[in-house]
Design a protein around this motif. Structure first.
Motif, PDB file in Angstrom:
ATOM      1  N   LEU A 105       0.778  -1.234   0.304  1.00 10.55           N
ATOM      2  CA  LEU A 105       0.064  -0.329  -0.175  1.00 10.55           C
ATOM      3  C   LEU A 105       0.909   1.240   0.031  1.00 10.55           C
ATOM      4  CD1 LEU A 105      -3.045  -0.796   2.355  1.00 10.55           C
ATOM      5  CD2 LEU A 105      -3.274  -0.663   0.048  1.00 10.55           C
ATOM      6  N   ARG A 106       1.596   1.075   0.679  1.00 11.18           N
ATOM      7  CA  ARG A 106       2.914   2.573   0.842  1.00 11.18           C
ATOM      8  C   ARG A 106       3.893   2.319  -0.820  1.00 11.18           C
ATOM      9  NH1 ARG A 106       3.018   0.375   6.154  1.00 11.18           N
ATOM     10  NH2 ARG A 106       5.038  -0.520   5.784  1.00 11.18           N
ATOM     11  N   LEU A 107       3.766   1.493  -1.305  1.00  9.96           N
ATOM     12  CA  LEU A 107       4.231   1.294  -2.678  1.00  9.96           C
ATOM     13  C   LEU A 107       3.845   1.822  -3.912  1.00  9.96           C
ATOM     14  CD1 LEU A 107       6.606  -2.171  -2.199  1.00  9.96           C
ATOM     15  CD2 LEU A 107       7.275   0.958  -2.362  1.00  9.96           C
ATOM     16  N   THR A 108       2.195   1.451  -3.136  1.00  9.09           N
ATOM     17  CA  THR A 108       0.908   1.685  -4.725  1.00  9.09           C
ATOM     18  C   THR A 108       0.686   3.817  -4.698  1.00  9.09           C
ATOM     19  OG1 THR A 108       0.050   0.438  -3.793  1.00  9.09           O
ATOM     20  CG2 THR A 108       1.147  -0.409  -5.486  1.00  9.09           C
TER      21      THR A 108
ATOM     22  N   VAL B 105       5.295  -6.130 -11.384  1.00  5.04           N
ATOM     23  CA  VAL B 105       7.124  -7.183 -11.260  1.00  5.04           C
ATOM     24  C   VAL B 105       7.804  -6.205 -10.811  1.00  5.04           C
ATOM     25  CG1 VAL B 105       7.630  -5.867 -13.621  1.00  5.04           C
ATOM     26  CG2 VAL B 105       9.264  -7.921 -12.348  1.00  5.04           C
ATOM     27  N   GLU B 106       7.347  -4.313 -10.951  1.00  2.00           N
ATOM     28  CA  GLU B 106       8.550  -3.968 -10.115  1.00  2.00           C
ATOM     29  C   GLU B 106       7.977  -3.520  -8.242  1.00  2.00           C
ATOM     30  OE1 GLU B 106       8.710   1.001  -9.853  1.00  2.00           O
ATOM     31  OE2 GLU B 106       7.773   0.311 -10.770  1.00  2.00           O
ATOM     32  N   LEU B 107       6.743  -4.257  -8.194  1.00  2.00           N
ATOM     33  CA  LEU B 107       6.690  -4.252  -6.547  1.00  2.00           C
ATOM     34  C   LEU B 107       6.845  -4.950  -6.228  1.00  2.00           C
ATOM     35  CD1 LEU B 107       2.379  -3.610  -5.970  1.00  2.00           C
ATOM     36  CD2 LEU B 107       4.501  -2.761  -5.507  1.00  2.00           C
ATOM     37  N   ALA B 108       7.197  -6.393  -6.525  1.00  2.00           N
ATOM     38  CA  ALA B 108       7.909  -8.233  -6.539  1.00  2.00           C
ATOM     39  C   ALA B 108       9.510  -7.854  -6.463  1.00  2.00           C
ATOM     40  CB  ALA B 108       7.864  -8.748  -7.201  1.00  2.00           C
ATOM     41  N   ALA B 109      10.099  -7.229  -7.132  1.00  2.00           N
ATOM     42  CA  ALA B 109      11.423  -6.603  -7.304  1.00  2.00           C
ATOM     43  C   ALA B 109      12.025  -5.998  -5.788  1.00  2.00           C
ATOM     44  CB  ALA B 109      11.909  -5.687  -8.549  1.00  2.00           C
ATOM     45  N   VAL B 110      10.879  -5.398  -5.657  1.00  2.00           N
ATOM     46  CA  VAL B 110      11.218  -3.973  -4.310  1.00  2.00           C
ATOM     47  C   VAL B 110      11.371  -4.993  -3.648  1.00  2.00           C
ATOM     48  CG1 VAL B 110      10.674  -1.672  -2.615  1.00  2.00           C
ATOM     49  CG2 VAL B 110      10.482  -1.527  -5.079  1.00  2.00           C
ATOM     50  N   LEU B 111       9.716  -5.658  -3.113  1.00  2.00           N
ATOM     51  CA  LEU B 111       9.295  -6.663  -1.914  1.00  2.00           C
ATOM     52  C   LEU B 111      10.830  -7.991  -1.672  1.00  2.00           C
ATOM     53  CD1 LEU B 111       5.416  -6.378  -1.890  1.00  2.00           C
ATOM     54  CD2 LEU B 111       7.540  -5.637  -0.516  1.00  2.00           C
ATOM     55  N   ARG B 112      11.414  -8.012  -2.743  1.00  2.00           N
ATOM     56  CA  ARG B 112      12.668  -9.170  -2.760  1.00  2.00           C
ATOM     57  C   ARG B 112      11.321  -9.891  -2.512  1.00  2.00           C
ATOM     58  NH1 ARG B 112      17.172  -8.666  -3.630  1.00  2.00           N
ATOM     59  NH2 ARG B 112      18.019 -10.458  -2.376  1.00  2.00           N
TER      60      ARG B 112
END
Length: 131
Positions: free
Chosen positions: A69-72, A79-86
């Motif tokens: 929720l903070r990232l969005t 794909v960017e969310l997955a990368a940042v969240l690892r």
């Protein structure tokens, strides 16, 4: 992205330098998704789907959900969310499906503008040939 991962509450995907989804404990990934390995059939998420938060995180929320929720706060691709969240993309999609079901995020695909003007297509073709 609105914030670097260091400001999202610590390391979400393990130690720095790990390969997302390969070095994470399978138990951890199982726990994050409640045992689900795939999101529900018909979910709208693919790699380029843009996700936008519709609400702020609430106390007691799973930390990965809150981080999403903070990232969005601004439109962010899956794909960017997955990368940042690892996290693996499949796990990220399961988490996003949870948030979508509760109305906390919305999903939309990037607009694709069809170029149908033959003059523009001809100019592109000429430009490519000149390369």
């Amino acid at each position: 992205m609105s914030r670097p991962p260091e400001q999202l509450g610590g390391q979400l995907g393990g130690k720095p330098g790990n390969r997302p989804g390969r070095d994470d404990s399978p138990d951890r990934l199982y726990t994050l998704t409640g045992g689900r390995s795939r999101s529900a059939p018909g979910n709208p998420f693919d790699l380029v789907t843009l996700v936008v938060a519709e609400s702020d995180p609430v106390p007691g929320m799973q930390s990965e959900h809150a981080a999403i929720l903070r990232l969005t706060e601004r439109p962010t691709a899956v794909v960017e969310l997955a990368a940042v969240l690892r996290l693996p993309v499949s796990i990220t999609k399961v988490l996003l499906t949870d948030l979508l079901a509760t109305g906390r995020v919305s999903a939309r695909h990037p607009r694709r503008t069809a170029v149908t003007d033959p003059d523009i297509l001809e100019q592109v073709l000429v430009g490519l040939r000149n390369l």
